[in-house]
Design a protein around this motif. Structure first.
Motif, PDB file in Angstrom:
ATOM      1  N   LEU A  91     -29.556  73.391 -22.858  1.00 45.23           N
ATOM      2  CA  LEU A  91     -30.306  72.604 -21.885  1.00 45.23           C
ATOM      3  C   LEU A  91     -31.338  71.706 -22.547  1.00 45.23           C
ATOM      4  CD1 LEU A  91     -30.873  75.302 -19.147  1.00 45.23           C
ATOM      5  CD2 LEU A  91     -30.136  72.976 -18.648  1.00 45.23           C
ATOM      6  N   GLY A  92     -31.831  72.142 -23.689  1.00 43.16           N
ATOM      7  CA  GLY A  92     -32.891  71.417 -24.374  1.00 43.16           C
ATOM      8  C   GLY A  92     -34.277  71.840 -23.940  1.00 43.16           C
ATOM      9  N   ARG A  93     -34.356  72.886 -23.099  1.00 43.64           N
ATOM     10  CA  ARG A  93     -35.672  73.315 -22.608  1.00 43.64           C
ATOM     11  C   ARG A  93     -35.530  74.624 -21.852  1.00 43.64           C
ATOM     12  NH1 ARG A  93     -33.330  70.111 -18.939  1.00 43.64           N
ATOM     13  NH2 ARG A  93     -33.853  70.260 -16.718  1.00 43.64           N
ATOM     14  N   PHE A  94     -36.660  75.302 -21.697  1.00 42.88           N
ATOM     15  CA  PHE A  94     -36.763  76.404 -20.762  1.00 42.88           C
ATOM     16  C   PHE A  94     -37.165  75.857 -19.395  1.00 42.88           C
ATOM     17  CE2 PHE A  94     -37.596  78.800 -24.742  1.00 42.88           C
ATOM     18  CZ  PHE A  94     -36.677  79.826 -24.576  1.00 42.88           C
ATOM     19  N   TYR A  95     -36.890  76.625 -18.350  1.00 42.92           N
ATOM     20  CA  TYR A  95     -37.314  76.229 -17.002  1.00 42.92           C
ATOM     21  C   TYR A  95     -38.819  76.020 -16.955  1.00 42.92           C
ATOM     22  CZ  TYR A  95     -38.148  76.466 -11.964  1.00 42.92           C
ATOM     23  OH  TYR A  95     -38.551  76.190 -10.678  1.00 42.92           O
ATOM     24  N   SER A  96     -39.566  76.898 -17.601  1.00 39.44           N
ATOM     25  CA  SER A  96     -41.035  76.837 -17.545  1.00 39.44           C
ATOM     26  C   SER A  96     -41.589  75.548 -18.133  1.00 39.44           C
ATOM     27  CB  SER A  96     -41.642  78.028 -18.287  1.00 39.44           C
ATOM     28  OG  SER A  96     -41.244  79.255 -17.702  1.00 39.44           O
ATOM     29  N   GLU A  97     -40.792  74.869 -18.980  1.00 41.33           N
ATOM     30  CA  GLU A  97     -41.280  73.629 -19.576  1.00 41.33           C
ATOM     31  C   GLU A  97     -41.368  72.492 -18.574  1.00 41.33           C
ATOM     32  OE1 GLU A  97     -40.428  73.216 -24.086  1.00 41.33           O
ATOM     33  OE2 GLU A  97     -38.644  74.175 -23.233  1.00 41.33           O
ATOM     34  N   GLY A  98     -40.790  72.678 -17.393  1.00 38.60           N
ATOM     35  CA  GLY A  98     -41.009  71.707 -16.333  1.00 38.60           C
ATOM     36  C   GLY A  98     -42.429  71.760 -15.800  1.00 38.60           C
ATOM     37  N   GLU A  99     -43.107  72.885 -16.047  1.00 33.55           N
ATOM     38  CA  GLU A  99     -44.471  73.071 -15.555  1.00 33.55           C
ATOM     39  C   GLU A  99     -45.518  73.163 -16.662  1.00 33.55           C
ATOM     40  OE1 GLU A  99     -45.142  75.535 -12.036  1.00 33.55           O
ATOM     41  OE2 GLU A  99     -43.108  76.291 -12.288  1.00 33.55           O
ATOM     42  N   PHE A 100     -45.084  73.558 -17.866  1.00 36.09           N
ATOM     43  CA  PHE A 100     -46.045  73.802 -18.937  1.00 36.09           C
ATOM     44  C   PHE A 100     -45.582  73.201 -20.261  1.00 36.09           C
ATOM     45  CE2 PHE A 100     -46.462  77.370 -15.990  1.00 36.09           C
ATOM     46  CZ  PHE A 100     -47.842  77.437 -15.799  1.00 36.09           C
ATOM     47  N   ASP A 101     -46.546  72.758 -21.061  1.00 38.15           N
ATOM     48  CA  ASP A 101     -46.289  72.408 -22.454  1.00 38.15           C
ATOM     49  C   ASP A 101     -46.274  73.712 -23.244  1.00 38.15           C
ATOM     50  OD1 ASP A 101     -46.407  71.715 -25.131  1.00 38.15           O
ATOM     51  OD2 ASP A 101     -47.865  70.117 -24.857  1.00 38.15           O
ATOM     52  N   MET A 102     -45.106  74.070 -23.784  1.00 41.11           N
ATOM     53  CA  MET A 102     -44.928  75.329 -24.494  1.00 41.11           C
ATOM     54  C   MET A 102     -44.856  75.130 -26.001  1.00 41.11           C
ATOM     55  SD  MET A 102     -42.108  77.108 -21.937  1.00 41.11           S
ATOM     56  CE  MET A 102     -41.681  78.365 -23.158  1.00 41.11           C
ATOM     57  N   GLY A 103     -45.406  74.040 -26.491  1.00 40.80           N
ATOM     58  CA  GLY A 103     -45.278  73.709 -27.906  1.00 40.80           C
ATOM     59  C   GLY A 103     -45.743  74.795 -28.847  1.00 40.80           C
TER      60      GLY A 103
END
Length: 260
Positions: A91-103
């Protein structure tokens, strides 16, 4: 995954429950129908209503879906959506990355299972279903070789956000994660501008996460679709494995049996 069943004792009759992972399109739809009933209909989210009665998004096809089924009625009565590192990479991301910067969590990406969309049929919210879901989740994480559980926990803001503020203020004092694991909300919930409720009412699932050793990892995000304040959680598997049964009220009247 092995199937796990809970069989009732004669002393305290309860439904016979079986866990599995969805393997067919129809089993996925069963999970999506339950999610729709709980999240869309249960919360009165008319803006998200769909004629097919399914709660679905682009993440579903990349996730595994844990199911708890009543073995007598064959109805799916509990579900959890889990995203393994391989699915997150596709996907290129986790679901939570739609809400948070997880860098800051980049070093952990290959060791994280993201869980979400946890829901239980209203008639089965006595403790056994969530215990089985967490047992299946712990086994899933072990099989994937992952030792961190991540995800978002939602707090309704139907009261104007006062309880969400009270919950956040309480948890940031006792359950804030290490600085190196902090995340930043893309759309912050304005917790500094809302008076907290006199008493914090922590949602049951969030309370279970906290009792099992999870951290909140920053300030809450606002989810306008579900009208909630969301906290990002991170929990080591070591904290989950031994505690889920105790903290979800399962006692000796429930007998566990593992079926191959």
């Amino acid at each position: 995954m092995q199937q796990t069943t809970i069989a009732s004792s004669a002393r305290a009759p309860r439904p016979r429950l079986v866990t599995s992972i969805a393997t067919t399109a129809e089993e996925l739809r069963e999970a999506q129908r339950l999610r729709y009933r709980v999240f869309i209909e249960g919360l009165g989210l008319k803006a998200l209503a769909r004629p097919d009665g399914l709660d679905c998004d682009e993440f579903d096809e990349h996730c595994d879906h844990l199911l708890v089924r009543d073995a007598i009625t064959l109805e799916v009565v509990g579900t959890y959506r889990v995203l393994a590192p391989a699915g997150a990479r596709r996907l290129g991301r986790f679901y939570s990355e739609g809400e948070f910067d997880m860098g800051r969590l980049n070093p952990l990406r290959g060791r994280i299972i993201e869980a979400g969309r946890a829901c239980i049929h209203p008639a089965y919210r006595g403790g056994s279903v969530i215990m089985l879901l967490w047992a299946a989740l712990a086994e899933y994480m072990e099989r994937q070789g992952c030792d961190y559980l991540a995800g978002c926990a939602s707090i309704s803001v139907a009261d104007g956000g006062h309880n969400a503020v009270a919950v956040y203020q309480q948890l940031r004092e006792t359950r804030m994660g290490p600085a190196e694991y902090r995340v930043t909300p893309h759309l912050p919930f304005p917790h500094t501008k809302i008076a907290p409720a006199a008493t914090a009412s922590v949602p049951p699932l969030l309370k279970g996460y906290m009792r099992s050793g999870a951290w909140i990892c920053g300030e809450p995000a606002w989810d306008p679709d579900f009208d909630s304040a969301d906290l990002f959680l991170l929990m080591p598997l070591a904290n989950l494995d031994a505690r889920y049964a105790k903290h979800y009220g399962v006692d000796g009247s429930v007998e566990m049996a593992i079926a191959a």
